[in-house]
Write a protein that holds these residues in place. Structure first.
Motif, mmCIF file in Angstrom:
data_model
loop_
_atom_site.group_PDB
_atom_site.id
_atom_site.type_symbol
_atom_site.label_atom_id
_atom_site.label_comp_id
_atom_site.label_asym_id
_atom_site.label_seq_id
_atom_site.Cartn_x
_atom_site.Cartn_y
_atom_site.Cartn_z
ATOM 1 N N SER A 7 0.834 -1.199 0.000
ATOM 2 C CA SER A 7 0.000 0.000 0.000
ATOM 3 C C SER A 7 0.870 1.250 0.000
ATOM 4 O O SER A 7 1.741 1.413 0.849
ATOM 5 N N THR A 8 0.642 2.110 -0.977
ATOM 6 C CA THR A 8 1.366 3.377 -1.045
ATOM 7 C C THR A 8 0.480 4.545 -0.631
ATOM 8 O O THR A 8 0.820 5.698 -0.875
ATOM 9 N N GLY A 9 -0.686 4.227 -0.041
ATOM 10 C CA GLY A 9 -1.605 5.297 0.313
ATOM 11 C C GLY A 9 -2.420 5.727 -0.890
ATOM 12 O O GLY A 9 -2.512 5.030 -1.901
ATOM 13 N N GLN A 10 -2.998 6.901 -0.808
ATOM 14 C CA GLN A 10 -3.877 7.365 -1.881
ATOM 15 C C GLN A 10 -3.120 7.568 -3.188
ATOM 16 O O GLN A 10 -3.221 6.780 -4.094
ATOM 17 N N TRP A 11 -2.345 8.633 -3.311
ATOM 18 C CA TRP A 11 -1.621 8.919 -4.553
ATOM 19 C C TRP A 11 -0.220 9.434 -4.244
ATOM 20 O O TRP A 11 0.002 10.104 -3.231
ATOM 21 N N ASN A 12 0.719 9.110 -5.132
ATOM 22 C CA ASN A 12 2.091 9.580 -5.045
ATOM 23 C C ASN A 12 2.508 10.136 -6.404
ATOM 24 O O ASN A 12 1.964 9.747 -7.445
ATOM 25 N N TYR A 13 3.499 11.004 -6.384
ATOM 26 C CA TYR A 13 4.064 11.563 -7.620
ATOM 27 C C TYR A 13 5.418 10.919 -7.860
ATOM 28 O O TYR A 13 6.302 10.954 -7.002
ATOM 29 N N ALA A 14 5.584 10.278 -9.015
ATOM 30 C CA ALA A 14 6.835 9.594 -9.354
ATOM 31 C C ALA A 14 7.486 10.258 -10.554
ATOM 32 O O ALA A 14 6.796 10.795 -11.441
ATOM 33 N N MET A 15 8.813 10.194 -10.599
ATOM 34 C CA MET A 15 9.558 10.824 -11.691
ATOM 35 C C MET A 15 10.841 10.030 -11.920
ATOM 36 O O MET A 15 11.444 9.517 -10.979
ATOM 37 N N HIS A 16 11.258 9.914 -13.210
ATOM 38 C CA HIS A 16 12.490 9.213 -13.537
ATOM 39 C C HIS A 16 13.064 9.782 -14.816
ATOM 40 O O HIS A 16 12.317 10.172 -15.723
ATOM 41 N N ASP A 17 14.406 9.830 -14.883
ATOM 42 C CA ASP A 17 15.033 10.326 -16.110
ATOM 43 C C ASP A 17 14.970 9.252 -17.191
ATOM 44 O O ASP A 17 14.953 8.051 -16.911
ATOM 45 N N LEU A 18 14.939 9.700 -18.445
ATOM 46 C CA LEU A 18 14.925 8.820 -19.619
ATOM 47 C C LEU A 18 16.086 9.148 -20.545
ATOM 48 O O LEU A 18 15.961 9.041 -21.776
ATOM 49 N N MET A 19 17.234 9.532 -19.969
ATOM 50 C CA MET A 19 18.365 9.934 -20.800
ATOM 51 C C MET A 19 18.820 8.818 -21.733
ATOM 52 O O MET A 19 19.332 9.067 -22.824
ATOM 53 N N PHE A 20 18.593 7.560 -21.346
ATOM 54 C CA PHE A 20 18.977 6.430 -22.195
ATOM 55 C C PHE A 20 18.085 6.328 -23.434
ATOM 56 O O PHE A 20 18.385 5.579 -24.366
ATOM 57 N N LEU A 21 16.974 7.085 -23.452
ATOM 58 C CA LEU A 21 16.084 7.104 -24.610
ATOM 59 C C LEU A 21 16.203 8.392 -25.422
ATOM 60 O O LEU A 21 15.485 8.565 -26.417
ATOM 61 N N ALA A 22 17.086 9.290 -25.016
ATOM 62 C CA ALA A 22 17.264 10.555 -25.754
ATOM 63 C C ALA A 22 17.673 10.257 -27.191
ATOM 64 O O ALA A 22 18.564 9.456 -27.455
ATOM 65 N N GLY A 23 16.982 10.903 -28.125
ATOM 66 C CA GLY A 23 17.296 10.727 -29.532
ATOM 67 C C GLY A 23 16.562 9.588 -30.207
ATOM 68 O O GLY A 23 16.655 9.428 -31.435
ATOM 69 N N GLU A 24 15.822 8.775 -29.466
ATOM 70 C CA GLU A 24 15.097 7.655 -30.057
ATOM 71 C C GLU A 24 13.857 8.159 -30.812
ATOM 72 O O GLU A 24 13.031 8.877 -30.252
ATOM 73 N N PRO A 25 13.676 7.745 -32.065
ATOM 74 C CA PRO A 25 12.540 8.253 -32.849
ATOM 75 C C PRO A 25 11.227 7.530 -32.585
ATOM 76 O O PRO A 25 10.158 8.081 -32.846
ATOM 77 N N PHE A 26 11.286 6.280 -32.095
ATOM 78 C CA PHE A 26 10.063 5.515 -31.857
ATOM 79 C C PHE A 26 10.151 4.846 -30.487
ATOM 80 O O PHE A 26 10.937 3.925 -30.283
ATOM 81 N N VAL A 27 9.310 5.290 -29.549
ATOM 82 C CA VAL A 27 9.290 4.728 -28.201
ATOM 83 C C VAL A 27 7.833 4.571 -27.763
ATOM 84 O O VAL A 27 7.004 5.455 -28.003
ATOM 85 N N LYS A 28 7.544 3.429 -27.149
ATOM 86 C CA LYS A 28 6.260 3.232 -26.502
ATOM 87 C C LYS A 28 6.494 2.869 -25.039
ATOM 88 O O LYS A 28 7.513 2.270 -24.694
#
Length: 464
Positions: A370-391
């Motif tokens: 249980s993480t409680g009601q709601w949390n705000y999460a964030m993460h860098d995606l530098m390993f995807l910088a420059g990628e033309p197609f990402v899902k």
């Protein structure tokens, strides 16, 4: 419907009886361990017609698999005998036929293996199988795309003059071509059709690949289904999807026993959206499903113009601790999906490296408990910088035991990058050098004061 099933079963039985009973083929057994410390004294014996052909099989250490093979003849009776060691409920195994299809499993979901009858050997003379569809796959702003099937000869006789076909409407209409080349036993053919698939709109398409061989004696592997979602490409940032309004949002759910729904949560713990009224959650009102291996998949993103992309979202979790949970994955090719980040990364990322059911997605790290009601999460995606197609996709998995929990929810999904660093002020000054330490030569002491805005790219100060 019953009459059709009976007729189909009778036809299949006649076809299997027509196979040469003297033929032999190779079956495979794979041993696994849930905890990752081997079978701890447990062992398995595989019998063919009551005689042991593999005796005392075990997994010495690790999760597995330990792979073993044995020969069977068509119609031979296959059975197993399991001998318990310590922590036997962690042991499990699978048996696969000569075509690579799983035909038996034992000891799944933390239950002790019991052994027993596996079934009869099936060794076809003639058996062509569609084992993969390489294209289309990613589905990013497609107007047309080639169709490529992978066909393997699992029989013992070389085959030629057979047909391959594909459909993009679930099998209503087909495009077919004849293969005149010879495909030897055990060989694989990668075939791209002359006519491409034409996509007239965005949406989901049910592709079906097929191989047609008149003499084929094992039909379950003649066809392969593949869902392809064609979505627009997001290339304007920041991107923020709050899932409010009627859409289209181009986010779609799928998987096994999926309970994902979009709407206003009304669970015991997760009783509202992160913002507004709507969010994605594993069932808006009731507990999530058992044996769930599901996901919610994003549209395509073009990150070729970003140098430090970030992902952020709101999430809430209420699941069986360590057994059920969710995670975030990405793909750049439509084939391979990977977890983003690791357990205990900063900014409210995964709270454990062990969610047992998430092994279905290749990585046990995720959000659980249980993480409680709601949390705000964030993460860098530098390993995807420059990628033309990402899902991206949020994945969720559960064990076979029903829990009265809300599950996992996410909302306000955003892709963005911090502002570029800008020089506002540069001050350079040279101090009085008369107070240099005794015995040291005078040197120029320069102070540099840089005032900046933003934090996209760090500035390195080496020497002046």
């Amino acid at each position: 419907m019953k009459r059709y099933i009976y007729l189909l079963t009778a036809m299949l039985a006649l076809q299997l009886l027509s196979i040469n009973p003297s033929l032999a083929c190779t079956y495979t057994v794979a041993l696994w361990d849930e905890y990752g410390d081997g079978w701890n004294g447990g062992s398995l014996t595989v019998n063919v017609n009551g005689n042991p052909v593999l005796a005392g099989l075990t997994l010495s250490n690790g999760y597995g698999p330990a792979i073993f093979q044995f020969e069977v003849g068509h119609g031979d009776v296959i059975s197993t005998v399991y001998t318990s060691g310590s922590w036997s409920s962690e042991n499990y195994y699978y048996i696969y036929n000569s075509s690579g299809a799983q035909i038996f499993s034992d000891g799944l979901n933390s239950t002790t293996p019991v052994g027993g009858l596996v079934g009869n050997g099936v060794c076809p003379n003639h058996d062509l199988a569609v084992i993969d569809m390489l294209k289309p796959r990613l589905g990013c702003n497609l107007t047309s795309d080639s169709v490529t099937l992978v066909v393997t000869n699992f029989g013992i006789i070389a085959e030629s003059n057979f047909s391959v076909a594909w459909s993009m409407d679930g099998g209503t209409t087909f495009t077919s071509e004849t293969i005149t080349d010879t495909l030897q036993p055990g060989d694989t053919l990668v075939h791209t059709f002359a006519n491409p698939a034409i996509f007239g709109m965005f949406g989901s398409f049910q592709f079906l690949g097929a191989v047609i061989l008149t003499s084929d004696q094992w039909h379950p592997n003649d066809t392969l289904e593949m869902g392809v979602r064609n979505t627009p490409i997001v290339n304007s940032f920041p991107y923020l999807q709050t899932f409010e309004g009627g859409g289209p949002h181009y986010w779609t759910s799928g998987g096994q026993n999926s309970s994902w729904q979009l709407g206003t949560p009304a669970g015991v713990v997760i009783s509202s959206a992160y913002s507004g009224s709507n969010s994605w959650i594993t069932d808006l009102n009731d507990p999530y499903n058992i044996n769930e291996v599901s996901w919610v998949e994003s549209p395509c993103f073009d990150l070729s113009g970003l140098i430090n992309p970030m992902v952020s979202f709101g999430y809430a979790c209420k699941t069986d601790y360590g057994e059920d949970g969710g995670a975030l994955q990405y793909t750049t090719d439509g084939f391979n999906w990977y977890h983003i980040g690791s357990a205990w990364d900063p900014n409210n990322w995964y709270n454990t490296d062990w969610v047992e059911s998430l092994i279905a997605f290749g990585n046990r790290s995720g959000w659980t408990n249980s993480t409680g009601q709601w949390n705000y999460a964030m993460h860098d995606l530098m390993f995807l910088a420059g990628e033309p197609f990402v899902k991206f996709r949020f994945v969720f998995a559960s064990d076979p035991y029903q829990d009265a929990d809300d599950g996992f929810a996410f909302d306000d999904f955003s892709i963005w990058q911090p502002p570029f660093m800008r020089f506002d002020t540069l001050i350079v000054a040279q101090d009085d050098t008369s107070d240099v330490g005794q015995g040291m030569p005078d040197v120029g002491i320069i102070s540099l004061n840089v005032v900046t805005t933003g934090s996209t790219a760090p500035i390195l100060a080496n020497s002046f």
